[in-house]
Design a protein around this motif. Sequence first.
Motif, short mmCIF file in Angstrom:
data_model
loop_
_atom_site.label_atom_id
_atom_site.label_comp_id
_atom_site.label_asym_id
_atom_site.label_seq_id
_atom_site.Cartn_x
_atom_site.Cartn_y
_atom_site.Cartn_z
N PRO A 1 11.04 -40.85 -43.78
CA PRO A 1 9.85 -40.40 -43.04
C PRO A 1 10.16 -39.74 -41.71
O PRO A 1 9.47 -38.80 -41.29
CB PRO A 1 9.03 -41.68 -42.85
N GLU A 2 11.21 -40.20 -41.03
CA GLU A 2 11.53 -39.62 -39.72
C GLU A 2 11.93 -38.15 -39.84
O GLU A 2 11.64 -37.34 -38.95
CB GLU A 2 12.64 -40.41 -39.01
N ASP A 3 12.56 -37.80 -40.97
CA ASP A 3 12.93 -36.40 -41.19
C ASP A 3 11.69 -35.53 -41.41
O ASP A 3 11.64 -34.37 -40.98
CB ASP A 3 13.86 -36.27 -42.40
N VAL A 4 10.69 -36.11 -42.09
CA VAL A 4 9.44 -35.38 -42.33
C VAL A 4 8.72 -35.13 -41.01
O VAL A 4 8.19 -34.04 -40.76
CB VAL A 4 8.54 -36.15 -43.31
N VAL A 5 8.69 -36.15 -40.15
CA VAL A 5 8.04 -36.00 -38.84
C VAL A 5 8.73 -34.90 -38.04
O VAL A 5 8.07 -34.04 -37.43
CB VAL A 5 8.07 -37.33 -38.06
N LYS A 6 10.05 -34.91 -38.05
CA LYS A 6 10.81 -33.88 -37.32
C LYS A 6 10.49 -32.50 -37.87
O LYS A 6 10.38 -31.52 -37.12
CB LYS A 6 12.31 -34.15 -37.42
N TRP A 7 10.35 -32.41 -39.19
CA TRP A 7 10.06 -31.12 -39.83
C TRP A 7 8.72 -30.57 -39.34
O TRP A 7 8.61 -29.38 -39.01
CB TRP A 7 10.03 -31.29 -41.35
N TYR A 8 7.72 -31.42 -39.26
CA TYR A 8 6.41 -30.98 -38.78
C TYR A 8 6.49 -30.49 -37.33
O TYR A 8 5.94 -29.44 -36.98
CB TYR A 8 5.38 -32.12 -38.86
N TYR A 9 7.18 -31.24 -36.50
CA TYR A 9 7.20 -30.91 -35.08
C TYR A 9 8.21 -29.81 -34.73
O TYR A 9 8.28 -29.37 -33.59
CB TYR A 9 7.49 -32.16 -34.25
N ALA A 10 8.92 -29.32 -35.74
CA ALA A 10 9.85 -28.22 -35.49
C ALA A 10 9.12 -26.88 -35.41
O ALA A 10 9.70 -25.88 -34.98
CB ALA A 10 10.91 -28.17 -36.60
N SER A 11 7.85 -26.86 -35.81
CA SER A 11 7.10 -25.59 -35.81
C SER A 11 5.64 -25.85 -35.44
O SER A 11 5.00 -26.73 -36.02
CB SER A 11 7.18 -24.93 -37.18
#
Length: 434
Positions: free
Chosen positions: A384-394
Amino acid sequence: MQVNLETLGQLERRLNIVVPFAQIDAEVNSRLKRVSRTAKIQGFRPGKAPLRIVEQFYGPQVREEVLGETVQRSFSQAVTEQQLRVAGYPRFEPLPAEGDTTDFKFSAVFEVYPEIAVGDLSAVDLENPVTDVTDAEVDKTIDILRKQRTSFNAVERAAQENDRVIIDFAGKIDGEVFEGGKADNYSVWLGQGQMLKDFEAGIVGVKEGESKTFEMVFPEDYHGKDVAGKTVVWEITVKNVAEATLPELNDDFAKMLGIEDGDLTKMRDEVKKNVQREVSRRLKARLKEGVMQALLDNTKFDVPKALVQMEVGRLQQQTANDFASRGIDVANMQLPAELFTAQAERRVSLGLILAELVKHHNLQAKPEQIRVIVEEFAESYEQPEDVVKWYYASRERLEGPEALATEDNVVEWAKTQAKVQDKALSFDELMGNK
């Protein structure tokens, strides 16, 4: 610049704009002088061609650019001066000169955004659906998960309830095979409601390699109107009979569901958490739909046709992309606008209403609300932490969660305005099993 505003309809407007040609000519000459400094024209060194020669080569192109920019700039300036909120794109039209060679005249036809007064919800009865998740729902979900992992083993006996059979079939009405009434190597899991009961009943008792002919009457309310209420003669050939075996409820099954140590208690807890998450999502969706419908029913205004047309185009493109992702050739497919008009009008209307509410009641999504929604999205993934990072990358990726958070704020606002009553829903009703 001279501007005249006309009202053509409830939302349609026309701006008639006059710009002196002297202003345009001055800009054209200024640009031609800049061009002449570097212009490469045969017979002259770069930047040394006379201005009249440069004008012969570049004049029409430069004039066209200046006219286009003049139209856009003058329109924007006029809209600002007239304090107009333009919806969609304007349609520019030249105005007849009528012997006047001193002015450049054109008109812009467009729609404006409507004035929206959100309706009073104080008399609205708003249902707040409520569903409890008990052990029975968890058991039912585990049974579904077991069923999804059913294995099938071929047997040398007649087909019976709960078997999976592979058949060839052809159905005839008045001696002719009807459309959709023929298939080869078709898989049917008997007793699961996959086919009509009378059709499945005709398969029961038939062994692999055997054929059978039987009659069946389609129900009067059958969705296929061409065959509803009609008698069909089926010819079937059974090619395989396989017995269904559900996996045992043990540590191996728990491991199938991602519980590494196979602990059944952990598995139940994980299943319950997933069920509660899905129930919560569906309850929110039902309440939100009720709020949105109440806003639509109680807020009446004219919707800009230009915005509806733009939304229709978006829906057509989304549908075409969806078809393409399923392997359907959409190159020559025409998707009629009428199929999407009602949906587009609803979406545009809701968008305008929500924008008005957000502006007047400060219902903008807060960063912490967006974060909660992103983390909820991420929960169902292994990392889940990778998914959160993905959202906040853009910033673009956060637009979806932000819109959902804003809608949640609108729902909470509506609950303070309307008469809200809890309505108990069974698990099956909520999940669409009834």
